[in-house]
Design an enzyme around this catalytic site. Structure first.
Site, mmCIF file in Angstrom:
data_model
loop_
_atom_site.group_PDB
_atom_site.id
_atom_site.type_symbol
_atom_site.label_atom_id
_atom_site.label_comp_id
_atom_site.label_asym_id
_atom_site.label_seq_id
_atom_site.Cartn_x
_atom_site.Cartn_y
_atom_site.Cartn_z
ATOM 1 C CB SER A 14 -6.695 -22.456 -32.452
ATOM 2 O OG SER A 14 -5.900 -22.402 -31.324
ATOM 3 C CG ASP B 299 -8.571 -16.480 -27.577
ATOM 4 O OD1 ASP B 299 -7.800 -16.861 -26.674
ATOM 5 O OD2 ASP B 299 -8.625 -17.025 -28.689
ATOM 6 C CG HIS C 9 -9.324 -20.418 -28.326
ATOM 7 N ND1 HIS C 9 -8.590 -19.522 -29.062
ATOM 8 C CD2 HIS C 9 -8.914 -21.648 -28.729
ATOM 9 C CE1 HIS C 9 -7.770 -20.181 -29.869
ATOM 10 N NE2 HIS C 9 -7.952 -21.475 -29.689
#
Ligand SMILES: *[C@@H]1O[C@H](CO)[C@@H](O)[C@H](O)[C@H]1NC(C)=O
Ligand SMILES: *[C@@H]1O[C@H](CO)[C@@H](O)[C@H](O)[C@H]1NC(C)=O
Ligand SMILES: *[C@@H]1O[C@H](CO)[C@@H](O)[C@H](O)[C@H]1NC(C)=O
Ligand SMILES: *[C@@H]1O[C@H](CO)[C@@H](O)[C@H](O)[C@H]1NC(C)=O
Ligand SMILES: *[C@@H]1O[C@H](CO)[C@@H](O)[C@H](O)[C@H]1NC(C)=O
Ligand SMILES: *[C@@H]1O[C@H](CO)[C@@H](O)[C@H](O)[C@H]1NC(C)=O
Ligand SMILES: *[C@@H]1O[C@H](CO)[C@@H](O)[C@H](O)[C@H]1NC(C)=O
Ligand SMILES: *[C@@H]1O[C@H](CO)[C@@H](O)[C@H](O)[C@H]1NC(C)=O
Ligand SMILES: *[C@@H]1O[C@H](CO)[C@@H](O)[C@H](O)[C@H]1NC(C)=O
Ligand SMILES: *[C@@H]1O[C@H](CO)[C@@H](O)[C@H](O)[C@H]1NC(C)=O
Ligand SMILES: *[C@@H]1O[C@H](CO)[C@@H](O)[C@H](O)[C@H]1NC(C)=O
Ligand SMILES: *[C@@H]1O[C@H](CO)[C@@H](O)[C@H](O)[C@H]1NC(C)=O
Length: 722
Positions: free
Chosen positions: A574, A655, A687
Site C-alpha cells: 500500500s 484492489d 488490497h
C-alpha cells in the site's frame, strides 16, 4: 502444493523453532471472547485451515473465567452465525441461525442458555440474511433488537435467493464513487433494521416485523447507509439498554462521498416510525464549532440517558484525530431530545477508538487508543475536560477487544508479535493471563517476547520535537554474535504503524524466521505517536518519511551489530509499496539487494483512478490539476532512470482503491529496462491476500525472491514464462 508441505514437515522433524508460512496459515484463529453477563464464562469462535484437507473448520468455545479452562460450547458453528448474551440473565443467549426452513436465504433467531444450548427455541423467522445482532431487554419484558442487511431502494431487505438479476451486465453511473475497495456500487445500500420479540410465555416476532431505520432519511448527494461500507459493522449502531432509543452513523447526505469523509450520528425513538435525526449535522453546535468529520462508535450509557461517540474535525481527512464526546439523550414526543454536548478527550493527543464501553455506574467510559505501537485501553470520567490525560490500563500487547466484568475487572482479548491471541483479566492493574495461544498451539512453538525489541532514532523534520520509533524482530532461533540480513519493512497508510500486533498477512515474525532481522520503522505519517507526526505527511509523501527511513537505515548500519545491511531487502504494501517504489527511485534503493512492492502506487498521476478522492486530495494537497499539488514532486515514475534494484511486484485485480495498472506499469518498465523483476497478481483478492492457498503462494514466492537476492538461494521456476 506437496513441495510447500514438504518444507513444513522437514522443519518439524528437525525440531527447528520457527514459524513458516504453512504454520502461520494453518494456526487456529480465535476471535474476541465475549463474557457472559454473570462473568462466569466467555464465548469465542475459532477457525482453522488445513492444507491437507484443503478446507477450514470452525467452532465456538467457552473459556472459564476462573480457571482458564476451554471447552466446547455445544453450539454448532456451521449453523450459528452470531451469539449475543441476553441482558438481564446470567448465561442466557440469543443467536442467529444461518438457516431458515421457511424462507430460503433467510435466517432465524433462537433463544436459549449456554448451559444447555441444544434446548434453544426458535423465536423468529427473518426473510433476509441479517447480521450484526444487538438486543435490549425492556421493562415490559419484550426484547428489542437491531440487525443490518443490504436493502433495495424501497427499503426492503435483499434476500439473494429471490433477488431478480437484470438480463444485461452493464453498470451505468451519473456520479462518482462507482466502486469501492472490491465492490462495484449497485442501487442497494446497507441499512439497520429494528424488530421486537414480544414476550408472551415464549417470544415471537411482533407484527410490526422488521423496520428499516435508514429508510426515510432525506438526502441530496449520498443515500443513507449503515454500516458504512466496506469496514462498518455493528459498532456503527447501538440500542439503549432500556430499548427505548437507537443511534447509528451514516455518511453526510448532502456531500458526495467520493470527496468527503463526513458522517453524522442519527438518533431515534424505537417506538416511533419517524425518521431519525442527526444531532451533529451541518447546523449543529458541534459543526459550528468546527467538528465536521466522520463520526462513529455510538454507545449508550447503562442508564440509557447518555450517548458517547467519537468524531473527527475535518470533513475530508480520514486520518484526523478521533475525539470522544458525550450528549444527553431522552425520548421526547416521537423524537429524541439531545442536549449537553461535551468533549471529553480534547487534551488527549491520540485517536480514541472503540469498543466504547460505559462503566456500570454511568460515570466513566472505557475506550481504546493506539499508543507507541500498541493498542491500549483507557478510561475517561464523564467529567473529563481538556486538561485530562488518561493513563493506559493495559501495557505491552495490542487490545483486539475487551469487556468490563461485573466486579469491574477488564476482560481483554489481545495480540502481540509473539501471540495471535491472549485472553487475560486485569484487576486493579494486575494482569492474570488465562490463555496465550503461543504456549498452547504446536504451530506457534518457540514464539515469545524474546524476539521483539524497539529503538528510537532521529527524525528528519526539524519541527518534530520527538524521536521516531522502530520495531525490531529477530528470528525465533536467533543466535548471539551471528549476523542476519536486514528486512526493512515499510508500513502502509501512510497513516498507519508497525506495531506490536499479530498479523495473518504481514506477520513480521514469519519474515524474521526466514533468517532476517526485521526492522520496521514508524516514520512521518505514522499513527500512535501524536497527531503532529501523522499530519506532517500532508504534501510530503516522498519527503520527510523518505528522509526518516534514510535515518533509520543509517541508525541500523551504525548501531545494530547483528544486522547485515549489505545483504538487506526492503518491502512494503500500500503506502509502504509506494514508498518502496520511491526508495527504488532514490539513493536508498541502492542499499538493498532487492525490493518487494505489494499494491503500491508507482505513478501518482494515475491516482485519480481511485474512488477515495478525499484521500489523495488531502494527502497531495489538492487535485491533480492544481499546479501546487504534490503529485509531480513525489512521483516514482519521474525517476525511472534510477530504477535498477531487482523488484518483486504484487498487484491484485480486486484492489479498486489502487488499480492494478500501477503494478503492471511498474513491472513493464522494470522489464523493459532489464531490471530483474517478477509480477504476481491474484484475480480473486483485493488490497489484501486473504485466502490461505493464495497467501501460501504469496509468501512462498516473495520469500523465494528475497532469499535468492539476499542469500544467493536458487530462484524457483514457478513463473509463467514466455
Ligand atoms: C452441524 O451442522 C451441520 C449443518 O447443519 C451438520 O451437517 C452437522 O452434522 C452438525 N454437527 C453436529 C456435531 O451436530
Ligand atoms: C428482562 O429483564 C427482566 C428484569 O428487568 C427480567 O425479569 C427478565 O427475565 C429479563 N428477560 C430476559 C429474556 O432476560
Ligand atoms: C438451525 O436451524 C435449523 C433449521 O433451519 C435447525 O435444524 C437447526 O437445529 C438449528 N440449529 C441451531 C443450533 O439452532
Ligand atoms: C444436549 O447436550 C447435552 C450435553 O452436550 C447432551 O447430554 C444431551 O444429550 C443433548 N440433548 C439433545 C436433545 O441433543
Ligand atoms: C422492493 O423492491 C424489491 C426489488 O425490486 C421488490 O422485490 C420488493 O417487493 C419491493 N418491496 C416493496 C415493499 O414494494
Ligand atoms: C399470546 O399467546 C397466545 C397463545 O399463543 C395468543 O393467543 C395471544 O394472542 C398472545 N397475546 C399477545 C398479546 O400477543
Ligand atoms: C424529507 O423531505 C420531505 C419533502 O421535502 C419532507 O416532507 C419530509 O419531512 C422530510 N423528512 C425528513 C425526515 O426530514
Ligand atoms: C471536495 O472537497 C474539497 C475539500 O473539502 C472542497 O474544497 C471541494 O470543493 C469539494 N469538491 C466537490 C466537487 O464537492
Ligand atoms: C447507572 O445506570 C444503571 C442502569 O440504569 C442504574 O441501575 C444505576 O443505578 C446507575 N448508576 C448510577 C450511579 O447512577
Ligand atoms: C514489552 O515486552 C518486551 C519483551 O518482553 C520487553 O522487553 C519490554 O520491556 C516490554 N515493554 C514494556 C513497555 O513493558
Ligand atoms: C539526534 O538528535 C539529538 C538532539 O538533536 C542530537 O543530539 C543527536 O546528535 C542526534 N543523533 C544523531 C545520530 O544524529
Ligand atoms: C558474543 O561475543 C561476545 C564478545 O565477543 C562474547 O563475550 C560472548 O561470549 C559471545 N557470545 C556467544 C554466545 O558466543
Amino acid at each position: 502444493m506437496a513441495r510447500y508441505l514438504g518444507l513444513a514437515t522437514a522443519l518439524a522433524a528437525t525440531g527447528a523453532l520457527a514459524i513458516t508460512p504453512e504454520l502461520l496459515l494453518s494456526t487456529v484463529r480465535r476471535g474476541a471472547a465475549d463474557p457472559s453477563p454473570d462473568g462466569s464464562v466467555a464465548l469465542f469462535s475459532y477457525s482453522q485451515y488445513s492444507f491437507e484437507e484443503e478446507s477450514s473448520s470452525a467452532g465456538m468455545n467457552l473459556i472459564d473465567l476462573k480457571t482458564g479452562e476451554i471447552s466446547d460450547s455445544g453450539l454448532n458453528a456451521s449453523e450459528v452465525n452470531e451469539v449475543v448474551w441476553l441482558p438481564g440473565t446470567d448465561t442466557g443467549i440469543i443467536y442467529i441461525n444461518g438457516t431458515n426452513e421457511e424462507i430460503p436465504g433467510g435466517v432465524t433467531l433462537w433463544i436459549g442458555d449456554i448451559k444447555s444450548p441444544n434446548t434453544s427455541t426458535l423465536v423468529a423467522s427473518l426473510d433476509a440474511p441479517y447480521t450484526g445482532l444487538k438486543v435490549a431487554n425492556t421493562s415490559s419484558g419484550d426484547l428489542h433488537f437491531l440487525v443490518n442487511s443490504l436493502a433495495y431502494p424501497n427499503g426492503t431487505a435483499v434476500n439473494p435467493e429471490t433477488e431478480v438479476v437484470p438480463l444485461h451486465q452493464g453498470r451505468l453511473y451519473s456520479s462518482i464513487y462507482v466502486r469501492h475497495w472490491d465492490t462495484w456500487l449497485t442501487k442497494n445500500r446497507y441499512a439497520v433494521f429494528a424488530g421486537t420479540l414480544s414476550a408472551n410465555n415464549s417470544y415471537a416476532l411482533a407484527g410490526t416485523g422488521m423496520r428499516n431505520l435508514n429508510h426515510g432519511i432525506n438526502f441530496t448527494a449520498t443515500q443513507p447507509e449503515t454500516p458504512i461500507q466496506p469496514f462498518g459493522d455493528l459498532s456503527d449502531y447501538d440500542l439503549s439498554p432500556d430499548g427505548s432509543l437507537y443511534a447509528f452513523v451514516s455518511k453526510a447526505p448532502q456531500l458526495n462521498k467520493a470527496n468527503y469523509t463526513a458522517s453524522y450520528t442519527y438518533v431515534g425513538s424505537f417506538a416511533s416510525s419517524e425518521a431519525p435525526v442527526a444531532f451533529n449535522g451541518p447546523d449543529s453546535e458541534a459543526a459550528k464549532a468546527g467538528h465536521q468529520g466522520a463520526s462513529g462508535q455510538p454507545s449508550f450509557s447503562a442508564d440509557s440517558c447518555k450517548l458517547a461517540y467519537v468524531q473527527q474535525d475535518e470533513d475530508y481527512y480520514e486520518s484526523d484525530r478521533w475525539i470522544l464526546y458525550t450528549v444527553d439523550v431522552a425520548a421526547e414526543g416521537s423524537g429524541v431530545a439531545v442536549s449537553n454536548w461535551k468533549t471529553l478527550s480534547a487534551g488527549f493527543d491520540r485517536w480514541v477508538q472503540g469498543p466504547i464501553i460505559w462503566a456500570e455506574d454511568n460515570e466513566s467510559i472505557y475506550v481504546t487508543a493506539e499508543d507507541y505501537a500498541r493498542i491500549k485501553v483507557f478510561n475517561f470520567p464523564i467529567t473529563a475536560d481538556e486538561s485530562f490525560s488518561p493513563e493506559p490500563l493495559t501495557s505491552n500487547t495490542s487490545v483486539t477487544s475487551y469487556a468490563v466484568l461485573p466486579d469491574s475487572s477488564l476482560f481483554v482479548t489481545a495480540s502481540a508479535i509473539w501471540t495471535p491471541t491472549e485472553y487475560s483479566i486485569i484487576t486493579d492493574g494486575t494482569k492474570n493471563t488465562l490463555f496465550d495461544a503461543s504456549t498452547v498451539d504446536p504451530n506457534l512453538a518457540g514464539l515469545g517476547a524474546h524476539t521483539f525489541s524497539e529503538f528510537f532514532f532521529n527524525g528528519s523534520n526539524p519541527e518534530l520535537d520527538q524521536q521516531l520509533h522502530s520495531v525490531v524482530i529477530k528470528p525465533t532461533d536467533y543466535v548471539e554474535n551471528k549476523t542476519y540480513p536486514l528486512a526493512f519493512v515499510i508500513h502502509g497508510g501512510p497513516q498507519g504503524s508497525n506495531a506490536n500486533v499479530w498479523s495473518n498477512r504481514w506477520n513480521l515474525q514469519t519474515w524474521a524466521d526466514q533468517g532476517f532481522i526485521v526492522v520496521a520503522p514508524n516514520p512521518t505519517g505514522s499513527t500512535g505517536f501524536g497527531q503532529f507526526l501523522t499530519d506532517s505527511i500532508q504534501g510530503q509523501w516522498g519527503g520527510w518519511p523518505y528522509l526518516d527511513l534514510v535515518n533509520a537505515w543509517n541508525y541500523i548500519d551504525e548501531n545494530l551489530a547483528d544486522v547485515d545491511t549489505e545483504h538487506g531487502i526492503a518491502a512494503g504494501a500500500s503506502y509502504g509499496g509506494y514508498m518502496t517504489n520511491w526508495v527504488q527511485s532514490n539513493d536508498l534503493g541502492r542499499k538493498f539487494k532487492c525490493l518487494v512492492t505489494h499494491d503500491g502506487i508507482s505513478n501518482t498521476e494515475g491516482a485519480w483512478g481511485t474512488e477515495e478522492l478525499w484521500f489523495i486530495r488531502h494527502d497531495y494537497n489538492g487535485s491533480i490539476w492544481e499546479a501546487d499539488a504534490a503529485y509531480q514532486k513525489w512521483n516514482p515514475q519521474n525517476h525511472i532512470a534510477n530504477w535498477s534494484t531487482p523488484q518483486f511486484v504484487v498487484h491484485n485485480s480486486l484492489d479498486y482503491r489502487l488499480p492494478e495498472s500501477d503494478g503492471l506499469s511498474l513491472f513493464n518498465i522494470l522489464q523493459a529496462r532489464g531490471v530483474p523483476s517478477r509480477f504476481l497478481s491474484f484475480p480473486n483478492e483485493n488490497h489484501w491476500v486473504l485466502k490461505q492457498q493464495n497467501s501460501l503462494f504469496w509468501h512462498t514466492e516473495i520469500f523465494n525472491w528475497i532469499n535468492h537476492w539476499s542469500k544467493g538461494e536458487p530462484l524457483d521456476d514457478s513463473p509463467i514464462g514466455n
